[in-house]
Design an enzyme around this catalytic site. Structure first.
Site, mmCIF file in Angstrom:
data_model
loop_
_atom_site.group_PDB
_atom_site.id
_atom_site.type_symbol
_atom_site.label_atom_id
_atom_site.label_comp_id
_atom_site.label_asym_id
_atom_site.label_seq_id
_atom_site.Cartn_x
_atom_site.Cartn_y
_atom_site.Cartn_z
ATOM 1 C CD GLU A 260 36.685 26.594 41.324
ATOM 2 O OE1 GLU A 260 35.861 26.097 40.569
ATOM 3 O OE2 GLU A 260 37.791 26.404 41.015
ATOM 4 C CB CYS A 297 40.626 25.590 39.537
ATOM 5 S SG CYS A 297 39.380 24.751 38.641
HETATM 6 P P1 NAP Z 1 39.193 37.228 38.195
HETATM 7 O O1 NAP Z 1 40.324 38.562 37.863
HETATM 8 O O2 NAP Z 1 38.940 37.119 39.698
HETATM 9 O O3 NAP Z 1 38.122 37.704 37.326
HETATM 10 C C1 NAP Z 1 36.779 36.880 37.347
HETATM 11 C C2 NAP Z 1 35.681 37.621 36.984
HETATM 12 O O4 NAP Z 1 35.260 38.279 38.327
HETATM 13 C C3 NAP Z 1 35.831 38.691 35.920
HETATM 14 O O5 NAP Z 1 34.592 38.656 35.305
HETATM 15 C C4 NAP Z 1 36.097 40.019 36.701
HETATM 16 O O6 NAP Z 1 35.955 41.091 36.039
HETATM 17 C C5 NAP Z 1 35.249 39.827 38.004
HETATM 18 N N1 NAP Z 1 35.823 40.460 39.222
HETATM 19 C C6 NAP Z 1 37.340 40.197 39.676
HETATM 20 N N2 NAP Z 1 37.310 40.992 40.701
HETATM 21 C C7 NAP Z 1 36.369 41.520 40.914
HETATM 22 C C8 NAP Z 1 36.037 42.743 42.063
HETATM 23 N N3 NAP Z 1 36.863 43.189 42.910
HETATM 24 N N4 NAP Z 1 34.960 43.340 41.591
HETATM 25 C C9 NAP Z 1 33.952 42.850 40.653
HETATM 26 N N5 NAP Z 1 34.201 42.038 39.752
HETATM 27 C C10 NAP Z 1 35.422 41.326 39.956
HETATM 28 O O7 NAP Z 1 39.759 35.939 37.624
HETATM 29 P P2 NAP Z 1 40.440 35.796 36.063
HETATM 30 O O8 NAP Z 1 40.535 36.705 35.305
HETATM 31 O O9 NAP Z 1 39.577 34.541 35.645
HETATM 32 O O10 NAP Z 1 41.950 35.002 36.578
HETATM 33 C C11 NAP Z 1 42.729 35.781 37.378
HETATM 34 C C12 NAP Z 1 43.150 35.048 38.324
HETATM 35 O O11 NAP Z 1 42.235 34.232 38.969
HETATM 36 C C13 NAP Z 1 44.295 34.010 37.745
HETATM 37 O O12 NAP Z 1 45.682 34.448 37.647
HETATM 38 C C14 NAP Z 1 44.109 32.844 38.932
HETATM 39 O O13 NAP Z 1 45.201 33.212 39.863
HETATM 40 C C15 NAP Z 1 42.905 33.042 39.512
HETATM 41 N N6 NAP Z 1 41.894 31.774 38.740
HETATM 42 C C16 NAP Z 1 41.566 30.876 39.684
HETATM 43 C C17 NAP Z 1 40.891 29.972 39.091
HETATM 44 C C18 NAP Z 1 40.211 28.726 39.789
HETATM 45 O O14 NAP Z 1 39.500 27.847 39.399
HETATM 46 N N7 NAP Z 1 40.645 28.983 41.230
HETATM 47 C C19 NAP Z 1 40.359 30.018 37.620
HETATM 48 C C20 NAP Z 1 40.696 31.080 36.828
HETATM 49 C C21 NAP Z 1 41.479 32.007 37.678
HETATM 50 P P3 NAP Z 1 37.031 41.955 35.542
HETATM 51 O O15 NAP Z 1 37.778 41.136 34.592
HETATM 52 O O16 NAP Z 1 36.227 42.774 34.453
HETATM 53 O O17 NAP Z 1 37.306 42.867 36.579
#
Ligand code: NAP
Length: 522
Positions: A260, A297
């Site tokens: 998601e 989200c």
């Molecule tokens: P995220 O950066 O995508 O991280 C989510 C999880 O996935 C973390 O455990 C992260 O680990 C891991 N991860 C991310 N990219 C990865 C990759 N390329 N390879 C392996 N593992 C990976 O999301 P977030 O920290 O929750 O928030 C960052 C951004 O996500 C926000 O600014 C927003 O834009 C979006 N977001 C969207 C939603 C939604 O519901 N759609 C919810 C929350 C956030 P690490 O942090 O250790 O890298």
């Protein structure tokens, strides 16, 4: 409970050999004790192999055993209640009432899945009797195998270690290996220990649940690559979801990733609704936009309205509501920086004008709400305006007329939600045209509400076409989430006593089944 900064593998707490990192309190900027040590590839392999071994036993446990496990996790989380909430408050900056509500929802979600497991509808037991040359054919759903779960930063309880992905995977009889989110590692450890204790007291194999710790991509990538993993549940960024989907697709044995990711959740304000209740709509919208610093989200990041005096009045009312909104602490400095970059991008965009800003932030991790305006022509000319800005910002798109509004609706990317505010008589024709278009764009369409707030129930769909998710055929919230971790198996001419109970003639599980095309309780 003392938080130790360890991973949870094989029924034990295990110290990683990798780099140390600390949780950060986004409100104070202070590092929080203890140090968490990242795991390595051997930890991933150990957790995955234990999951693989546990699967054979766990998938053959009774429905009652699995339902009781889910209920026991819910009770353990509730027992950890205040500690869990206080650690989550410190790690995320989210307010107590919000987190208490989220804890209650997390427990309710686990108990709902316990009920789902017991009822057994998800088994989809289907029997076709032998007839003429056709054999006896019977079908049921079975678990895929161990599932990797990536929690979200914005729901440290309900979409994290003990959240919907874990609950639905355990309900489906899949062992779970969680990669804890580094933004709330202490909260993750408390929730993980609650699950670990429930697994142990149920006498189930330790490999039913493991939790790995890392503050980079290495462990997560390795987890998705491991051959024991048969599916992935993810909530987070579009880039993260796409990266993990690519890894999963490029494995020797590709596996499904249910990610998601991003959604702007358009809200259509139709003329009759604006005339009837514009000012109340403005307050409701500002509340939905700014709750929890807009870090939902389902946050309404896009508003569509038709040019006219009522729309102008609504813009004034909503601008006035936004100007008074206090700045709020975001989850992490990284998310705050992404928000600042997102609104700077909107500030610099041709054809986009800022209408209002919230109160100036008092500290470095705080976001101020931001409201922009553009025209439907500018929106249709520049796809970038559609990109999600995660936080309390929204863009109002002004359309010339109904046809223009429908053209914008047709140009939208996939969404988790789409909302129409309509006066039921005056706006009926346009509302129904929009609904017909929006059901192709979104997983959930709403009339006269706001998209934030996702019920945990049987009919909920929290999903939608790309980029809102990587697979719009499913949901990550609600009873239907269990289907992501199942696949059908057909049994042809198998003797009755060799069949799984769900398919035996005597129907010992007392299921509703589809028998020769008719739904029967027998
Ligand atoms: P995220 O950066 O995508 O991280 C989510 C999880 O996935 C973390 O455990 C992260 O680990 C891991 N991860 C991310 N990219 C990865 C990759 N390329 N390879 C392996 N593992 C990976 O999301 P977030 O920290 O929750 O928030 C960052 C951004 O996500 C926000 O600014 C927003 O834009 C979006 N977001 C969207 C939603 C939604 O519901 N759609 C919810 C929350 C956030 P690490 O942090 O250790 O890298």
């Amino acid at each position: 409970m003392t938080i130790t900064g360890e991973m949870l593998i094989d029924g034990e707490a295990v110290t990683g050999n990798g780099d140390a990192f600390y949780a950060l309190n986004p409100t104070t900027g202070a590092q929080m004790e203890p140090a968490f040590r990242s795991g390595g590839v051997t930890d991933v392999a150990r957790a995955c192999e234990l999951g693989r071994q546990a699967f054979n036993l766990y998938r053959n446990t009774s429905l009652e055993t699995r339902a009781a496990l889910l209920e026991s996790i819910a009770s353990n989380l509730e027992a950890a209640g205040n500690e869990l909430v206080e650690r989550a408050m410190a790690e995320t900056g989210l307010a107590r009432p919000r987190l208490e509500g989220e804890l209650a929802r997390t427990a309710r979600q686990l108990r709902m899945f316990a009920g789902v497991v017991r009822k057994g509808h998800w088994l989809n037991a289907t029997l076709d009797s032998a007839s003429g040359a056709a054999p006896d054919l019977r079908m049921r759903m079975i678990a895929l195998g161990p599932v990797a779960v990536f929690g979200a930063s914005n729901f440290p309880l309900a979409f994290s270690v003990a959240g919907g992905d874990t609950a639905s995977a355990l309900a489906a009889a899949c062992p779970v290996i969680v990669k804890a989110h580094p933004a709330h590692p202490g909260t993750s450890e408390i929730a993980g220990r609650a699950i670990q204790a429930a697994v142990a007291s149920a006498g189930l194999p330790h490999g039913v649940f493991s939790m790995l710790v890392d503050h980079g991509h290495a462990i997560g990538e390795e987890l998705v690559r491991h051959s024991a993993i048969k599916a992935v549940g993810f909530t987070g960024s579009r880039s993260g979801g796409i990266a993990l989907s690519r890894i999963a697709a490029n494995r020797p044995e590709p596996i499904p990733v249910y990610a998601e990711m991003s959604s702007t959740n358009p809200v259509f304000l139709l003329p009759g609704a604006l005339r009837a209740g514009g000012v109340q709509l403005a307050t409701g919208f500002a509340d939905s936009l700014t709750a929890s610093a807009g870090q939902f989200c389902t946050n309404p990041g896009l508003v569509l309205a038709i040019a006219g005096a009522d729309t102008d009045a609504w813009k004034l009312a909503v601008s006035a509501a936004i100007v008074g909104r206090p700045a709020a602490t975001m989850l992490t400095p990284g998310i705050h920086a992404a928000y600042e970059a997102g609104i700077a991008r909107l500030d610099g965009m041709h054809g986009v004008r800022r209408l209002a800003h919230g109160v100036t932030p008092a500290s470095s991790c705080q976001a101020r709400a931001a409201l922009y305006e553009t025209t439907a022509d500018a929106f249709l000319a520049d796809k970038q305006i559609q990109n999600e800005v995660f936080g309390p910002s929204s863009v109002i798109v002004i359309c010339r007329d109904s046809a223009h509004m429908l053209a914008v609706a047709q140009a939208l990317e996939g969404q988790l939600t789409a909302t129409v505010h309509a006066e039921l008589q005056v706006d009926a024709a346009l509302a129904q045209l929009l609904l017909s278009c929006l059901e192709l764009k979104a997983g959930r369409v709403l009339i006269n509400g706001f998209p934030t707030g996702v019920e945990v129930c049987h009919a909920m769909v929290h999903g939608g076409p790309f980029p809102s998710t990587s697979d719009g055929r499913t949901t990550s919230v609600g009873a239907g989430a269990i289907d992501r971790f199942l696949r059908p198996v057909c049994y042809q001419n198998v003797p009755d006593s060799w069949l799984p109970e769900a398919l035996q003639d005597a129907n010992p599980l007392n299921l509703w089944r589809l028998k020769d095309g008719e739904r029967v309780n027998g």
